[in-house]
Design a protein around this motif. Sequence first.
Motif, PDB file in Angstrom:
ATOM      1  N   GLU A 157     -68.536  40.521 -37.407  1.00 45.66           N
ATOM      2  CA  GLU A 157     -67.217  40.201 -37.968  1.00 45.66           C
ATOM      3  C   GLU A 157     -66.424  39.231 -37.106  1.00 45.66           C
ATOM      4  OE1 GLU A 157     -69.022  43.446 -39.606  1.00 45.66           O
ATOM      5  OE2 GLU A 157     -68.102  43.701 -37.642  1.00 45.66           O
ATOM      6  N   CYS A 158     -66.924  38.892 -35.927  1.00 44.21           N
ATOM      7  CA  CYS A 158     -66.208  38.019 -34.987  1.00 44.21           C
ATOM      8  C   CYS A 158     -66.259  36.564 -35.438  1.00 44.21           C
ATOM      9  CB  CYS A 158     -66.829  38.163 -33.597  1.00 44.21           C
ATOM     10  SG  CYS A 158     -66.168  37.020 -32.379  1.00 44.21           S
ATOM     11  N   LEU A 159     -65.112  35.900 -35.416  1.00 41.77           N
ATOM     12  CA  LEU A 159     -65.063  34.488 -35.809  1.00 41.77           C
ATOM     13  C   LEU A 159     -65.702  33.584 -34.754  1.00 41.77           C
ATOM     14  CD1 LEU A 159     -61.524  34.598 -37.350  1.00 41.77           C
ATOM     15  CD2 LEU A 159     -63.481  33.604 -38.515  1.00 41.77           C
ATOM     16  N   VAL A 160     -65.547  33.946 -33.483  1.00 36.16           N
ATOM     17  CA  VAL A 160     -66.140  33.124 -32.418  1.00 36.16           C
ATOM     18  C   VAL A 160     -67.656  33.154 -32.515  1.00 36.16           C
ATOM     19  CG1 VAL A 160     -66.382  32.803 -29.938  1.00 36.16           C
ATOM     20  CG2 VAL A 160     -64.190  33.520 -30.883  1.00 36.16           C
ATOM     21  N   HIS A 161     -68.207  34.347 -32.538  1.00 35.94           N
ATOM     22  CA  HIS A 161     -69.663  34.466 -32.550  1.00 35.94           C
ATOM     23  C   HIS A 161     -70.237  34.182 -33.936  1.00 35.94           C
ATOM     24  CE1 HIS A 161     -69.996  35.809 -28.409  1.00 35.94           C
ATOM     25  NE2 HIS A 161     -68.852  36.448 -28.618  1.00 35.94           N
ATOM     26  N   GLY A 162     -69.413  34.304 -34.965  1.00 36.29           N
ATOM     27  CA  GLY A 162     -69.847  33.881 -36.286  1.00 36.29           C
ATOM     28  C   GLY A 162     -70.077  32.383 -36.331  1.00 36.29           C
ATOM     29  N   ALA A 163     -69.199  31.623 -35.691  1.00 32.44           N
ATOM     30  CA  ALA A 163     -69.388  30.176 -35.626  1.00 32.44           C
ATOM     31  C   ALA A 163     -70.660  29.836 -34.862  1.00 32.44           C
ATOM     32  CB  ALA A 163     -68.174  29.528 -34.952  1.00 32.44           C
TER      33      ALA A 163
END
Length: 974
Positions: free
Chosen positions: A467-473
């Motif tokens: 769900e993390c935006l940083v690690h999703g990117a």
Amino acid sequence: MSIDSLLIPGTPRETAEAYASLEERAKTADFGVLEDDIVFLDTETTGLSFRNCELIEIAAARMSGGKLVERFRTFVHPSGPIPPEISALTNITDLDVSDAPSAKEAVSALADFVGSMPVLAHNATFDRTFIESVSGGREVSDHWIDTLSLSRIALPRLVTHRLSDMASAFGCDTVTHRAMDDVDALAGIWRILLLGLSDMPTGLLGYISRLHPDVEWQFRPIFSYLADMWGDADAPFSLKQVRHDLIAQKNYHARCDAAERDTPFEVETRDTVRESFSPDGLVGKMYDSFESRPDQVQMAVEVRNALATSTHRSVEAGTGVGKSIAYLVPEIEFAKLNNVTVGVATKTNALTDQLVSHELPALNAAIKGGVSFTSLKGYDHYPCLHRVDKAAINDFSGILLDKGQKSLASVEADVLTALAVVYAFSCQSPEGDLDALGIRWRFVPREMLTTSPAECLRSKCPYYPNECLVHGARRRAASSDVVVTNHSLLLRDIDMDGKILPPVRHWVIDEAHGFEAEARRQWAREVSGDSVREGFEMLGGTKSGAIHALMTQSSNLEETTLVTRLLTKVAAAASRASISTSDMFFRLHELSRVVRGGGGYDSLTLWIDEEARSTPEWAALSECAHQAIERLEEATKSARETVEVLAQSSPEMAGDLGESSRFLFELLDNLRLIIEGEDKSYVYSAYLSRRKKDIGSEKLVAEKLDIGADLGSRWLPEMMSVVYTSATMTVADKFDHFDHAVGLDLLDRSMYKDVQLSSSFDYENNMSVIVTRDMPQPNDPQYLDALEDLLFDIHSAMGGSVLTLFTNRRDMERVYEGLAPRLSQIGLDLLSQDRGTSARTLRQKFLQNKTTSLLALKSFWEGFDATGETLRCVVIPKLPFASPRDPLVRERDLREERAWFNHSLPEAVIEVKQAAGRLIRTATDSGVLVLADSRLVTKRYGRQFIASLPKSDATLLERANVRRYIGMWRSSRA
């Protein structure tokens, strides 16, 4: 304009459909009191400056029962004429306002019309400030609602929230830059915004309405009413669950690490690459008017060869070659053929935006099967959802530090708006960053909503990894053909042994002339007064900050007594460390006595060499620093032990303490490194203030001395192909300096190749280079007077449109003081890069008028584009050599023979090449470059500057002849 064209690429289908239905749903929606007894307002002014500009039109309309029932409109008589550009934009003339009421009369009438009802305006701060700057303006209303900020919460997936764009997309009245038309458009958009808010996930309206109830926030009544209206006030909200459902729609398949591949790589043939750049090839079909450029084709083949042989390249390609397409085509084909990810790292955001917004989408449309690409930015560009949650529930005290002129209440309201925007955006965005969310970072602490690679909790974070935006990117990047990032993030990744970016083994480093300097910035270690103070304030103690918050939370734990005792111990140790470091910074300030010259108006720079370390002042600093080190050792030990205990009962609390105390460990390591000074790969320095009140800005710094040594030993051996490229790499046609700066010269010569390509621009005919042979030396007392006279002649001959690039503020301000009034007498405007002036604002002013000229500093030496008649002449008064008192220069002099020739000279040549590049940006541009430093003639090294320019022959002139020569040159081109 359609809704689809306004949506951020990658918007989920359900969200896109909801946005598309808003116009139709708005026709029958009813929001009760939110559409009753409210006033929509817009103003027109003589400009954007609150200090110097005035009202010229006010329009308003009252809504009752969802309909506009009454209108108010008046021109306003300003004290001076309306600027021509404002008249052109608004169609309001001096004749229109000649008999209009005064601002005071107009605002008084407006107050009677509004009757203290809530006022809605798009960018309400602008309209409200102009209204309230008039006597009686504060009587208009106590309740102003900014629909621009609200639109970012209601419709977070729009690429723009300009009123004109939204009005067009949602079928509202057209915006015309006349106040009443804008009022009608805003009234139409109002219901759209309310519907957008109503579409928020279950529980979010109520959750936002309850955030920090003690803070006065303009949007709270709206959220509360809508939450009650939809029965959402007490419904639970889970951002993690919302994001889990959102991410479930995405499937990412990571590419393989090229270094782990067992079989040979597949590579297109040279002929295939050449064919791609033919009129009937891939690139030829991308453009309506395509013209084959031999240098572009040669560069593409060289990139292909580097990929095929797993070797490296330094490619200097002049402006106009088309570098981006030249490297993207072979890199993309290589990525697709081998199922790997390739990377492009740029220095400037402008080039990143160009790649992501233009070149890559065009190639995606042209290449069979498309191109997948991801733009990766630094951690501080993405919301850290764990920190967002903490900011939503934790007390703001200790977090909202001094924000200057703005009141604490206003800052708290800005933070609440930022939180609402981030929550709304995160609920609709599988991935994305903060850059387009309109958050007022001037007042909102970025560290409240973001994290850093060192501070990221990773497995201890409830949002990690899915769900993390940083690690999703990062996951998306690992599944893409191309990753586009910036130099700074790539260099941080190198420093952290590849823990930030996906495993990319084939890189293009564009704008590579700045790679070494950026590496030195990114790899620097420092101990700063302000950052240390902020770190201790964020950590806090038993009554404030993170420790206080954890003590409150620990009351729910079984081991509450033990945890409270350990946290109290951490607080006491941190307090002692804080006192010791404060004492150390007082001693640091006393090092200013050791400085002999160097620095600016208010600052001093000290090279910390053996001589400095032998002074009594250093001895006193060292003693305090070692005491601080002891206290930091105690504090870090206590924090580590407490984290270990907390991890057993509450991993999330352990993560919070670890995150808040991490700065202690970094501070300890950096302080040891600098005070001991034993690591000879660094140069050590102190940046001090002349004034004791600015002690917080002082810092100790350790910078890497030889960047190339680190790149050549740590990074390049791990890479399979790195292509460095820029328009400015060589010095007198040689790559020696550049190859050393980036570590290539440490490799076997067979592992890299230098390639120099010419520009497609006709510099010989479109550019004139003048060197003034009789200018006084820069240290001559007559120098600045002579420079002022020369600049007056140049500006007069050019009719303005001149950019003069200075190396120091003192000279620039002195010249401006004498030159500006002289130019004003002949009808020419001159701008100067004053202290505190935004470079972006200055650029805009310079580009608005073809006769305006500008005196500027470092930020304009590169990356500034002004095509055509807006920039016809660049003047360089003084060669940009690094100061001989710069710590890096002095350390090099100590360790190397001919250090000045090996470093300072080539670095100055590259800077001059960059500055000269501001002049010719398109094939039709033309102009004059004036080098007003006579050392180009009197010193042997002057030949290297001239030989490195795009036009290698220069005209040597006496100052008295420059004006006439420019006049003749311009006449010959008329």
